[in-house]
Motif scaffolding. Sequence first.
Motif, short mmCIF file in Angstrom:
data_model
loop_
_atom_site.label_atom_id
_atom_site.label_comp_id
_atom_site.label_asym_id
_atom_site.label_seq_id
_atom_site.Cartn_x
_atom_site.Cartn_y
_atom_site.Cartn_z
N THR A 23 -8.37 1.40 1.31
CA THR A 23 -8.22 1.21 -0.05
C THR A 23 -8.37 2.27 -0.85
O THR A 23 -8.05 2.90 -1.79
CB THR A 23 -8.83 -0.09 -0.55
OG1 THR A 23 -8.19 -1.22 0.20
CG2 THR A 23 -8.76 -0.48 -1.96
N VAL A 26 -3.09 0.35 -6.30
CA VAL A 26 -4.51 0.34 -6.41
C VAL A 26 -4.90 -0.04 -7.96
O VAL A 26 -4.15 0.08 -9.05
CB VAL A 26 -4.78 2.09 -6.19
CG1 VAL A 26 -4.48 2.55 -4.91
CG2 VAL A 26 -4.11 2.96 -7.39
N GLY A 67 0.84 -1.06 0.04
CA GLY A 67 0.01 0.04 -0.07
C GLY A 67 0.86 1.24 0.04
O GLY A 67 2.05 1.30 -0.48
N GLY A 85 -6.22 -4.42 -0.58
CA GLY A 85 -7.51 -4.48 -0.05
C GLY A 85 -7.78 -5.33 1.14
O GLY A 85 -8.44 -4.92 2.20
#
Length: 1014
Positions: A509, A531, A234, A501
């Motif tokens: 997310t 993403v 992330g 996610g």
Amino acid sequence: MSAPVAQPLASHRGRSRGDLAARLSRAVEGDVLFDAASRGRYATDASIYQVEPVGVLVPKTADDVRAAIALCREQKVPLLPRGAGSSQCGQTVGAALVIDHSKHLSRIGAFDGAAMTVEVEPGVVLDQLNAFLKPHGLWFPVDVSTSAQATLGGMAGNNSCGSRSIAYGNMVHNVLAVDAILSDGAEARFGPEREMGAAPTRVAELLHRLRAIGERERGEIERKVPKVLRRVGGYNIDVCCPQSERPYTDDGSTNFAHLLVGSEGTLAWTRQLTLKLAPLPAHRALGVVNFPTLSRAMESARHLVGLGPSAVELVDATMIGLARGNPAFRAVIDRALIGEPDAILLVEFIGETREDPVRRLGELVMLMGDLGLPGSVVEMTDAGAQKALWEVRKAGLNIMMSLKGDGKPVSFIEDCAVPLEHLGEYVDRLTQVFAKHGTRGTWYAHASVGTLHVRPILDMRRDGAAKMRAIAEEASAMVREYKGAFSGEHGDGLVRSEWVGWQFGPRLTRAFEEIKDLFDPAGLMNPGKIVRGTRMDDASLFRFPPGHRTQALATALDWSAWDVQNDPVAGTLTAPGTGGDPAGGFAKAVEMCNNNGHCRKFDAGTMCPSYRATRDEEHLTRGRANTLRLALSGQLGAEALASEAVRSALDLCVSCKGCRRECPTGVDMAKMKIEALYHRQRAHGLSSKDRLVANLPRWAPWAARVPWLANLRNTLPGAARLGEAWLGFAAQRRLPAWRRDTFLRDAGAQRDAAAAANADVVLFVDTFTNYFEPENARAAVNVLRAAGCHVHVARAVEEDVEPSRPLCCGRTYLAAGLVDEAKIEARRVVAALLPHVQRGAAIVGLEPSCLFSLRDEFLVMGLGEAAQRLSENAFLIEEFLAREHRAGRLALPLAALPQKRALLHAHCHQKAFDAVASVQQVLALIPDLAVNLVESSCCGMAGSFGYDAAHYAVSVRMAELALLPAVRAAASDTLIVADGTSCRHQIADLTRGAGSREALHVVRVLERALGRTR
Ligand SMILES: Cc1cc2nc3c(=O)[nH]c(=O)nc-3n(C[C@H](O)[C@H](O)[C@H](O)COP(=O)(O)OP(=O)(O)OC[C@H]3O[C@@H](n4cnc5c(N)ncnc54)[C@H](O)[C@@H]3O)c2cc1C
Ligand code: SF4
Ligand code: SF4
């Protein structure tokens, strides 16, 4: 949320791709590479994926990148920044314009030793930076295993982590600022929040929105972001409220550069990084703890961490076994072992005084006694021994990837991080999961921080994708249970973006998507990573998807050793030739390249001289292997191996065999080049020059009869120019001079069967020595006789179709791809030498490239057991003398020479076959001679390579990298020693005129030392 992603593929085929290429070419100074082969070479990284890019830009300047960003914005083409392309998760592959900054944007900028900071361009390689910092007593301590090739831009992109992250943290802890360019053209220095007050409006607005997101999501961040040090999945949304065990900044303040760190090129292009440096540890000590079981090792990890080590690294039994099987690593790993451990932990301590780490090593020994394992620690205080063992550990993954067959260790859960107290249980449970799915994994790496590397062996062409998904699901459940991180080192890329996610939950997310859109509203920067990712098991993105086909090929050489399949559980291989490769194993040999990019190393060993001279992906071992793979699988058109793309990629390969030894998975490009040239010349024939050089062994006897005529090219004014125009020999070069007094003319006049039968040494005199430097062969006879040997000079057998023509290893034919002709030469050699081998004589040669043909290429020419016997008894003269010396059988009366120093340049094949130490050993027999080995790669001449007008400039560049500066710097009374005929010619040719130097074969030096005793 909507997904503003640029759609490149459909719209950037054909004409619009051509438009982009044309406009880019006009706008930039750098290289614009849009041909199919270049795109193919940039379609892969060290992951399992392959996605063809729109094109490639190798920018010369940051302005080139600015221009490219503007054009891509206008044409809605995505952009993908790339360093060494050593990412394991597929973050550097995509349908985008790839911007490779590793060639030119590699300058080290402002350095402040007192403040311990440095500015670097993104293409600076970690080892390059640390070599620069070393004299200042500093280093950049994020010591990734790929330090020889990883760029700082890529390391920042991935938030890379080194073996010593427990002491120094990850990239995010060591980046102070990022000068970035956004996809809409805005530029800013992202750094400490307090220093960003003057940011341009666009960026100020961006920061304002980022702060708001951080504030809004604070609670969710605290709930969802794993608290472990090793968390790189992330975005670093926790810049304002760090969740890592180690705060991102020393004072806990916010630094917006840290949001770009780990963003995998999805938010902005990094133009420059400001890095925090650390003092080089003054002293180190290493304790190697030997464990009877892997789980004992894992249980001990948390106790060991209590001693405050700078690293605790695991090497398991499989990897120990693989390292032992590799000639480059065997001795090193054996020194670290006590008996047959199931696992070892490398525990390192650093300190300011010599005593400090040694004292802590003592504490480790005591601790292991307390933990019930007395006598389990090998103590290493010697820096050289420690460095050598770290090299084995660093090569861990690569060693593992040397597994032959279609099943390969696949990276997708390879860096999950779990808290130390759960490590043992996690390893046990995951091992059972592997077994359930009919596979196994090898465990290694960062036990100190709970990030153990493991790659289950999967066959992506068959059922690998389904197993990958199943294993990932079970592993992720465990990671969640232990409150760990699914992505603990290598990032998200294509393999793990879909897991973002899962790890962070829907709310974060969405926040990540918001962040992405704030930075990159048009969705141009490396779309589909972190993403809005694709599925990890989307087979349309695989390098080897189910149904992957290789074209059938009747190979010239025997590649059956690679044509095998492996059984991951039993750890066995099927018999050679049973792997189902329609290319007879050649394709599988080529596919051994896993794209890790180690061949981009630039400061040690030999591999890869053409890359060092050009810095082009095309002229790199990896680029060549990829080109061959694409050609063999029909991805470069119908001509396949005979294509221009293959010719071009192999053109600057000097066949040094550096990769044969130094590529961790054993990609042997020199041999592959022979195979490819064979198919090329069958389809397209040979140039006059190549035919002339190849056939040298056949016409040499005639040239030697009229050397004055043959040498006119060197002596007649204007002849060199004509030679270049007609044949392509570089006019700047002097060609080797023909001699009338060839060695074999005198030595080989009579066949003395009795003497031959009594000889214990049979001298194999190669074509080059015989015709151009016969004095070397005479010196060899003198030296061998002085050593008490009965010497016989090898000649063709009477039954040979050309009994009077000297023997030749066939190298000139191999270099042209004329394998059938080379086989004829090889058969003559085997017929002549085998009888001597059978009666126990040693075969001794002088020219490395010729002699080692007997030990290498002869074994894949279908010559059977005879070639094997010969290869085991063929030695370079220095190997033979060193062996006799070690056995106490050598009594060579050598006296001191007037020269007290020698500079030794080793031929590439001597390095590839581990023969350099032998030269050093025999030179050491000469009293009072200090020998200095040049740390050089290829000399650049490489047979006839450097004589070719088209190669002249590259040849000189190769020589100038290390060899020539060392020769020029040597005092005039220093002996220059080089055993390769082409190396000696390169030295003579490029030092012609004032300061000219002559290099000698080692046997001439020995002969001189002999002469002085007579
Ligand atoms: C055998 C092996 C061992 C490894 N060991 C380690 C290890 O010990 N520790 C570790 O952390 N990793 C390791 N890796 C992974 C990888 O080598 C590292 O992440 C490395 O730092 C990547 O550097 P690179 O130059 O190859 O970057 P690349 O792979 O080229 O790029 C990495 C990412 O950074 C982005 N990027 C590159 N340049 C820029 C730029 N100028 N602006 C914006 N984004 C940019 C790219 O788009 C990409 O997303 C290993 C990989 C292999 C194959
Ligand atoms: S050729 Fe060898 S060193 Fe180079 S990328 Fe491939 S496997 Fe790695
Ligand atoms: S043989 Fe030498 S030049 Fe050719 S790819 Fe290997 S290392 Fe590079």
